[in-house]
Each structure stands twice: as structure tokens, then as C-alpha cells.
Design a protein around this motif. Structure first.
Motif, mmCIF file in Angstrom:
data_model
loop_
_atom_site.group_PDB
_atom_site.id
_atom_site.type_symbol
_atom_site.label_atom_id
_atom_site.label_comp_id
_atom_site.label_asym_id
_atom_site.label_seq_id
_atom_site.Cartn_x
_atom_site.Cartn_y
_atom_site.Cartn_z
ATOM 1 N N ARG A 142 0.848 -1.206 0.000
ATOM 2 C CA ARG A 142 0.000 0.000 0.000
ATOM 3 C C ARG A 142 0.877 1.246 0.000
ATOM 4 O O ARG A 142 1.898 1.291 0.677
ATOM 5 N N PHE A 143 0.455 2.246 -0.749
ATOM 6 C CA PHE A 143 1.139 3.523 -0.841
ATOM 7 C C PHE A 143 0.151 4.640 -0.481
ATOM 8 O O PHE A 143 -0.319 5.364 -1.357
ATOM 9 N N PRO A 144 -0.211 4.784 0.797
ATOM 10 C CA PRO A 144 -1.157 5.840 1.183
ATOM 11 C C PRO A 144 -0.652 7.199 0.674
ATOM 12 O O PRO A 144 0.536 7.519 0.802
ATOM 13 N N THR A 145 -1.564 7.958 0.080
ATOM 14 C CA THR A 145 -1.201 9.219 -0.563
ATOM 15 C C THR A 145 -2.138 10.321 -0.100
ATOM 16 O O THR A 145 -3.344 10.109 0.004
ATOM 17 N N VAL A 146 -1.565 11.498 0.169
ATOM 18 C CA VAL A 146 -2.356 12.666 0.575
ATOM 19 C C VAL A 146 -2.155 13.739 -0.481
ATOM 20 O O VAL A 146 -1.023 14.097 -0.821
ATOM 21 N N ASN A 151 -6.681 25.480 -2.492
ATOM 22 C CA ASN A 151 -7.725 26.093 -1.663
ATOM 23 C C ASN A 151 -7.771 25.504 -0.255
ATOM 24 O O ASN A 151 -8.667 25.811 0.524
ATOM 25 N N GLY A 152 -6.803 24.624 0.068
ATOM 26 C CA GLY A 152 -6.740 24.016 1.400
ATOM 27 C C GLY A 152 -7.420 22.666 1.511
ATOM 28 O O GLY A 152 -7.272 21.979 2.526
ATOM 29 N N THR A 153 -8.163 22.259 0.496
ATOM 30 C CA THR A 153 -8.817 20.945 0.522
ATOM 31 C C THR A 153 -7.754 19.856 0.512
ATOM 32 O O THR A 153 -6.786 19.928 -0.239
ATOM 33 N N ILE A 154 -7.959 18.842 1.358
ATOM 34 C CA ILE A 154 -7.035 17.709 1.444
ATOM 35 C C ILE A 154 -7.821 16.430 1.166
ATOM 36 O O ILE A 154 -8.875 16.206 1.752
ATOM 37 N N VAL A 155 -7.309 15.616 0.251
ATOM 38 C CA VAL A 155 -7.915 14.315 -0.036
ATOM 39 C C VAL A 155 -6.906 13.254 0.383
ATOM 40 O O VAL A 155 -5.758 13.274 -0.055
ATOM 41 N N ARG A 156 -7.349 12.356 1.239
ATOM 42 C CA ARG A 156 -6.497 11.283 1.758
ATOM 43 C C ARG A 156 -6.833 9.981 1.041
ATOM 44 O O ARG A 156 -7.861 9.375 1.315
ATOM 45 N N TRP A 157 -5.954 9.580 0.126
ATOM 46 C CA TRP A 157 -6.113 8.320 -0.598
ATOM 47 C C TRP A 157 -5.468 7.235 0.254
ATOM 48 O O TRP A 157 -4.381 6.757 -0.038
ATOM 49 N N ILE A 158 -6.157 6.868 1.350
ATOM 50 C CA ILE A 158 -5.578 5.963 2.349
ATOM 51 C C ILE A 158 -6.499 4.798 2.686
ATOM 52 O O ILE A 158 -6.161 3.969 3.507
ATOM 53 N N GLY A 159 -7.658 4.741 2.050
ATOM 54 C CA GLY A 159 -8.673 3.762 2.418
ATOM 55 C C GLY A 159 -8.461 2.377 1.834
ATOM 56 O O GLY A 159 -7.521 2.111 1.083
ATOM 57 N N ALA A 160 -9.384 1.506 2.192
ATOM 58 C CA ALA A 160 -9.419 0.134 1.677
ATOM 59 C C ALA A 160 -9.759 0.174 0.186
ATOM 60 O O ALA A 160 -10.326 1.155 -0.298
#
Length: 186
Positions: A142-146, A151-160
Motif C-alpha cells: 500500500r502507498f497511502p497518498t495525501v 484552496n486548502g482541501t485535502i484528499v487522503r487516498w488511504i482507504g481500503a
């Protein structure tokens, strides 16, 4: 209302959100009538709207070898992506981030962070790394990616894998054995 349009519809074309692979349906609303066009796409796989937009390729690599990976991140917000951080799995020595024009990379522990560039909405940025992968055939790394937007929005590509924001993964296949070439003996 005098326009003969069903409530909630307006003139225009909309692709159907869900349909079988190899079948696309286009709905066009004109003058209160809905026209359905069906087109077959042989061999085309349509990606659902909720698919991952932080992905790593290739999807499979041989265990116990050096590999090159490309992290692809899509700009999905009205603001550009300005920062991407990816955590590497444990057991990956000799990691090197390949230079990306317009971006600066920094490695701290197991995290590579790219800053200084911009990925506009609707475009993708690609970030390449080279690393030694562990000798664990069958393991999924797994390579969790943020992903951070301007604009300050953060998306965390860390899920199942089944989540709306799955972490990018690769599968380790059987290690490739190298047999030395035999020379011509005289």
C-alpha cells in the motif's frame, strides 16, 4: 411550465451513470422527449465515477527486485493540486524519487513529498520513484497518498480498496530468477 420538459431535466446530453461494460447509453432530452442512443465499445472498459484518482502503476511487479513506479494523481477540485505526499511501505530500501519538472521532492523517513508544482482540474500529474521491493511474493503493498489543493482541501487516498478514497497498491508477483549466460568454452 410551458416547456414540456420533465421536472428536473433540461435540454442537453448526459451519459448514463451505470451500464454494462461494452454498452454505453446516451440520453438526450429535446423538446420534452428523451432519445436513447446505445453504442457498443468492444474491449473498452469504462471506469466508474467513484474510481481512484491516485493510482500507482504498474499494478504488479516481481518481488525481490528493483522496480520503477509511477504515481498518477488527478486534479479533481476547482483549485490546482499543489502538494502530494506518499508513504512508502516498510521494507523498501534504496528509494529514489525521479525529478519531475516544476516539482521539488523531499524524502523524510518513509514519506516522499512533492511541492512547488500545480496539477489543474481535469489533468493528471505523474511522480516516478525507483525502489527495491521486498521478497514477499503475493503481498500487496500500500502507498497511502495525501493530495493537497491550493484552496486548502485535502484528499487522503488511504482507504481500503472498496472505499471512495482507496490507497494506491501494487501486487508482488513471484521473483524473477536470472540465469547467468553460458559462455563458449574452447
Amino acid at each position: 411550465n410551458g416547456n414540456d420538459m420533465p421536472v428536473g431535466f433540461s435540454s442537453g446530453t448526459v451519459l448514463a451513470p451505470a451500464f454494462p461494460v461494452g454498452d454505453a447509453r446516451r440520453f438526450t432530452v429535446q423538446g420534452g422527449r428523451v432519445r436513447v442512443e446505445v453504442a457498443a465499445f468492444e474491449g473498452l472498459v469504462l471506469v466508474p465515477e467513484a474510481s481512484a484518482h491516485a493510482e500507482i502503476t504498474p499494478a504488479k511487479v516481481p518481488a525481490n527486485g528493483e522496480s520503477e513506479f509511477v504515481l498518477s494523481v488527478e486534479g479533481e477540485e476547482n483549485a490546482p493540486t499543489v502538494k502530494v505526499a506518499m508513504q512508502l511501505p516498510a521494507g523498501m530500501p534504496n528509494v529514489k524519487a525521479v525529478s519531475v519538472p516544476g516539482w521539488n521532492s523531499q524524502m523524510a523517513g518513509r514519506v516522499i513529498t512533492w511541492t512547488g508544482g500545480r496539477i489543474p482540474q481535469g489533468e493528471s500529474g505523474e511522480f516516478t520513484i525507483r525502489a527495491q521491493v521486498p521478497n514477499t511474493p503475493g503481498a500487496r503493498l500500500r502507498f497511502p497518498t495525501v493530495q493537497t489543493y491550493g484552496n486548502g482541501t485535502i484528499v487522503r487516498w488511504i482507504g481500503a480498496p472498496s472505499s471512495d478514497t482507496p490507497a494506491p497498491t501494487i501486487l508482488l508477483t513471484a521473483a524473477v530468477s536470472v540465469t547467468p549466460a553460458s559462455g563458449n568454452e574452447q
